[in-house]
Motif scaffolding. Structure first.
Motif, PDB file in Angstrom:
ATOM      1  N   ASP A   1      -1.037   4.327  -1.122  1.00  0.00           N
ATOM      2  CA  ASP A   1      -1.698   5.667  -0.518  1.00  0.00           C
ATOM      3  C   ASP A   1      -3.229   5.401  -0.221  1.00  0.00           C
ATOM      4  N   GLU A   2      -3.542   5.266   0.938  1.00  0.00           N
ATOM      5  CA  GLU A   2      -5.039   4.815   1.352  1.00  0.00           C
ATOM      6  C   GLU A   2      -5.985   5.954   0.962  1.00  0.00           C
ATOM      7  N   GLU A   3      -5.405   6.936   0.624  1.00  0.00           N
ATOM      8  CA  GLU A   3      -6.399   8.016   0.329  1.00  0.00           C
ATOM      9  C   GLU A   3      -6.720   8.102  -1.070  1.00  0.00           C
ATOM     10  N   MET A   4      -6.087   7.110  -2.175  1.00  0.00           N
ATOM     11  CA  MET A   4      -6.333   7.116  -3.436  1.00  0.00           C
ATOM     12  C   MET A   4      -7.292   5.982  -3.844  1.00  0.00           C
ATOM     13  N   LEU A   5      -8.428   6.212  -4.460  1.00  0.00           N
ATOM     14  CA  LEU A   5      -9.406   5.214  -4.968  1.00  0.00           C
ATOM     15  C   LEU A   5      -9.396   5.276  -6.403  1.00  0.00           C
ATOM     16  N   TYR A   6      -9.264   4.183  -6.857  1.00  0.00           N
ATOM     17  CA  TYR A   6      -9.578   3.980  -8.265  1.00  0.00           C
ATOM     18  C   TYR A   6     -10.925   3.357  -8.401  1.00  0.00           C
TER      19      TYR A   6
END
Length: 83
Positions: free
Chosen positions: A72-77
Motif C-alpha cells: 500500500d503506497e499510501e501507508m508509511l511506517y
C-alpha cells in the motif's frame, strides 16, 4: 524492536518540508493517531522516491526513518534508526 511515532507537530513540519520543496503531497495520521503510521496523500503522481527522500531528510534529525508499506503506497511506517 524499537518503534517510533510522530506527533502532530512533526506531521505539520513534514508537510511544511514537502511544501518547501514544491510538493503538493501531504502526510496525515490515521484517525488522529500516528502509532500505526502515516497516510501519504500523493498528488499529481509526484515521484514517491522524492517524497520519501524529503521526509527522510526531516526524520534524520529525529533519529527516525521512514519506510513504505510493500502493498500500500499510501501507508508509511516510522521507525527508530536503531532498529
Amino acid at each position: 524492536m524499537f518503534t517510533s511515532q510522530v506527533d502532530m507537530k512533526m506531521v505539520l513540519e513534514i508537510n511544511k518540508s514537502l511544501r518547501d520543496h514544491h510538493m503538493l503531497s501531504e502526510v496525515h495520521t490515521y484517525s488522529g493517531c500516528a502509532t500505526c503510521g502515516l497516510r501519504l496523500m500523493r498528488k499529481n503522481n509526484e515521484d514517491i522516491n522524492m517524497i520519501l527522500d524529503i521526509i527522510q531528510d526531516y526524520l534524520d534529525t529525529k533519529w527516525m526513518k521512514v519506510s513504505l508499506n510493500a502493498y500500500d503506497e499510501e501507508m508509511l511506517y516510522i521507525n527508530s534508526k536503531f532498529e
